[in-house]
Design a protein around this motif. Structure first.
Motif, PDB file in Angstrom:
ATOM      1  N   UNK A  26     129.308  38.086  65.070  1.00 49.75           N
ATOM      2  CA  UNK A  26     128.048  37.072  65.180  1.00 49.75           C
ATOM      3  C   UNK A  26     126.996  36.908  66.120  1.00 49.75           C
ATOM      4  N   UNK A  27     125.967  36.594  65.723  1.00 46.98           N
ATOM      5  CA  UNK A  27     124.957  36.262  66.900  1.00 46.98           C
ATOM      6  C   UNK A  27     126.011  35.046  67.876  1.00 46.98           C
ATOM      7  N   UNK A  28     125.956  36.271  69.443  1.00 44.44           N
ATOM      8  CA  UNK A  28     126.516  35.483  70.771  1.00 44.44           C
ATOM      9  C   UNK A  28     126.122  34.483  71.436  1.00 44.44           C
ATOM     10  N   UNK A  29     124.589  34.053  71.056  1.00 45.30           N
ATOM     11  CA  UNK A  29     123.967  33.431  72.530  1.00 45.30           C
ATOM     12  C   UNK A  29     124.384  31.894  72.773  1.00 45.30           C
ATOM     13  N   UNK A  30     125.351  31.436  71.935  1.00 53.05           N
ATOM     14  CA  UNK A  30     125.747  30.514  71.925  1.00 53.05           C
ATOM     15  C   UNK A  30     127.139  30.348  72.291  1.00 53.05           C
ATOM     16  N   UNK A  31     127.499  31.294  72.671  1.00 55.49           N
ATOM     17  CA  UNK A  31     128.887  31.890  73.125  1.00 55.49           C
ATOM     18  C   UNK A  31     128.883  32.245  74.987  1.00 55.49           C
ATOM     19  N   UNK A  32     130.083  31.620  75.034  1.00 55.78           N
ATOM     20  CA  UNK A  32     130.413  31.933  76.418  1.00 55.78           C
ATOM     21  C   UNK A  32     131.515  33.388  76.560  1.00 55.78           C
ATOM     22  N   UNK A  33     130.900  34.220  77.416  1.00 59.26           N
ATOM     23  CA  UNK A  33     131.910  35.397  76.967  1.00 59.26           C
ATOM     24  C   UNK A  33     132.322  35.725  78.393  1.00 59.26           C
ATOM     25  N   UNK A  34     133.325  36.669  78.311  1.00 59.07           N
ATOM     26  CA  UNK A  34     134.176  36.606  79.237  1.00 59.07           C
ATOM     27  C   UNK A  34     134.871  38.281  79.624  1.00 59.07           C
ATOM     28  N   UNK A  35     135.549  38.699  79.841  1.00 57.52           N
ATOM     29  CA  UNK A  35     135.986  40.099  80.144  1.00 57.52           C
ATOM     30  C   UNK A  35     137.494  40.112  81.122  1.00 57.52           C
ATOM     31  N   UNK A  36     138.249  40.027  80.488  1.00 58.03           N
ATOM     32  CA  UNK A  36     139.643  39.988  81.485  1.00 58.03           C
ATOM     33  C   UNK A  36     140.445  41.230  81.214  1.00 58.03           C
ATOM     34  N   UNK A  37     141.180  41.453  82.405  1.00 58.60           N
ATOM     35  CA  UNK A  37     141.850  42.993  82.730  1.00 58.60           C
ATOM     36  C   UNK A  37     143.400  42.303  82.624  1.00 58.60           C
TER      37      UNK A  37
END
Length: 124
Positions: A26-37
Motif C-alpha cells: 500500500x501507499x506508505x506516506x502515512x506509515x512510520x516505517x522501521x528497520x529492526x534486526x
C-alpha cells in the motif's frame, strides 16, 4: 492492512555494502516505517526509522554514519543502504510499519506490520 516484503540480504565481507529493500502493498506516506534486526540468540533491536508524513529519520548509534534509510513513496518501497559493514551487523533484518502516531519508534511493539525478514551475514 499492509504486507511487507524484504529483499537484498546476503553474504558480504567486512567493509562491504548491501542495500535492503522493503516493498509494501500500500501507499506508505502515512506509515512510520522501521528497520529492526535480530542476531542469533539475541533480542530484536532497533536499527532505523522514518517517521510518517515526511517526518524525521532516526538511527541507532551503532549504525549512524554507515546506514542510510530512504523511502520512495511512489514505489511504496523503503530502503536501508548499509556500508562499512561489520561482523556485528550480522542478523536477520526486518521491515516494520505502523499508521499510528508513535513516539517510541525504537520499540518493536509499537509497529503493527512486519515483513518476513532477510538474512545479512558479514564475514570477517
Amino acid at each position: 492492512q499492509v504486507q511487507l516484503v524484504e529483499s537484498g540480504g546476503g553474504l558480504v565481507q567486512a567493509g562491504g555494502s548491501l542495500r535492503l529493500s522493503c516493498a509494501a502493498s500500500r501507499f506508505i506516506f502515512s506509515y512510520t516505517m522501521g528497520w529492526f534486526r535480530q542476531a542469533l540468540g539475541k533480542e530484536r533491536e532497533f536499527v532505523a526509522a522514518s517517521i510518517r508524513n515526511g517526518g524525521f529519520t532516526y538511527y541507532t548509534d551503532s549504525v549512524k554514519g554507515r546506514f542510510t534509510f530512504s523511502r520512495d513513496n511512489a514505489k511504496n518501497t523503503v530502503y536501508l543502504q548499509m556500508t562499512s559493514l561489520e561482523p556485528e551487523d550480522t542478523a536477520v533484518y526486518y521491515c516494520a510499519a505502523t499508521t499510528s502516531y508513535i513516539t517510541n519508534y525504537y520499540y518493536a511493539r509499537e509497529y503493527d506490520y512486519w515483513g518476513q525478514g532477510t538474512q545479512v551475514t558479514v564475514s570477517s
